[in-house]
Design a protein around this motif. Structure first.
Motif, PDB file in Angstrom:
ATOM      1  N   PHE A  11       0.795  -1.131  -0.018  1.00  0.00           N
ATOM      2  CA  PHE A  11      -0.037  -0.015   0.084  1.00  0.00           C
ATOM      3  C   PHE A  11       0.795   1.147   0.001  1.00  0.00           C
ATOM      4  O   PHE A  11       0.664   2.061  -1.055  1.00  0.00           O
ATOM      5  N   PHE A  14       2.359   1.948  -3.439  1.00  0.00           N
ATOM      6  CA  PHE A  14       1.429   2.552  -4.633  1.00  0.00           C
ATOM      7  C   PHE A  14       0.687   3.674  -4.091  1.00  0.00           C
ATOM      8  O   PHE A  14       0.399   4.598  -4.911  1.00  0.00           O
ATOM      9  N   LYS A  15       0.385   4.033  -2.756  1.00  0.00           N
ATOM     10  CA  LYS A  15      -0.409   5.215  -2.442  1.00  0.00           C
ATOM     11  C   LYS A  15       0.356   6.233  -1.465  1.00  0.00           C
ATOM     12  O   LYS A  15      -0.242   7.402  -1.644  1.00  0.00           O
TER      13      LYS A  15
END
Length: 151
Positions: A11, A14-15
């Motif tokens: 996570f 990607f974020k």
């Protein structure tokens, strides 16, 4: 997504790429605590040759936010979350590997139960303590979280 250390690190990639690039990594997450580590490196240093405060804040916030996310997931309800405030105290130069721990999430459990029961937003504070490899505290950060049911 099941909240595991591996999935949270994915996570981050990607974020929250800035946290990932700076070396912030989830080491452990359970319903009782979250542990995040980050090593002092060139990419995350300040002009004083220690870890930049914002990198420490990213790691500390992640410990608190991951616990909130885990308890929201366990509740089975659609609940939104947002940081409303934070307080920080820095007590020692942050060099080497710094480990942040948030534990005793009773405030999270109570707030989630209250927001489910009353359908009103709730606020609560969670603390994350950062220590160096010698076990010495380098920083203490408190984050005020707000949660509410999504409609």
């Amino acid at each position: 997504m099941k909240l595991t250390a591996t999935n949270l690190n994915r996570f981050l990639f990607f974020k929250l790429p800035s946290a990932f690039i700076c070396g912030v990594r989830v080491v452990e997450i359970t319903s009782e605590k979250c542990v995040v580590a980050v090593k002092h490196r060139w990419i995350n240093q300040n002009p004083f040759h220690s870890m930049y405060f914002a990198v420490q804040a990213m790691a500390a916030e992640l410990t608190t936010g991951a616990i909130v996310m885990l308890h929201i997931e366990e509740s089975g309800h659609q609940i939104g979350m947002l940081v409303a405030g934070n307080k920080s105290v820095f007590t020692k130069k942050a060099t080497g590997k710094i480990t942040f721990v948030c534990q005793n999430p009773d405030a999270v459990k109570t707030a989630i139960q209250n927001t489910i029961t009353t359908a009103e937003g709730q606020t609560f504070w969670l603390k994350s303590i950062g220590t160096n490899e010698n076990g010495e505290q380098v920083s203490e950060m408190d984050f005020e979280w707000t949660i509410k049911l999504k409609k």
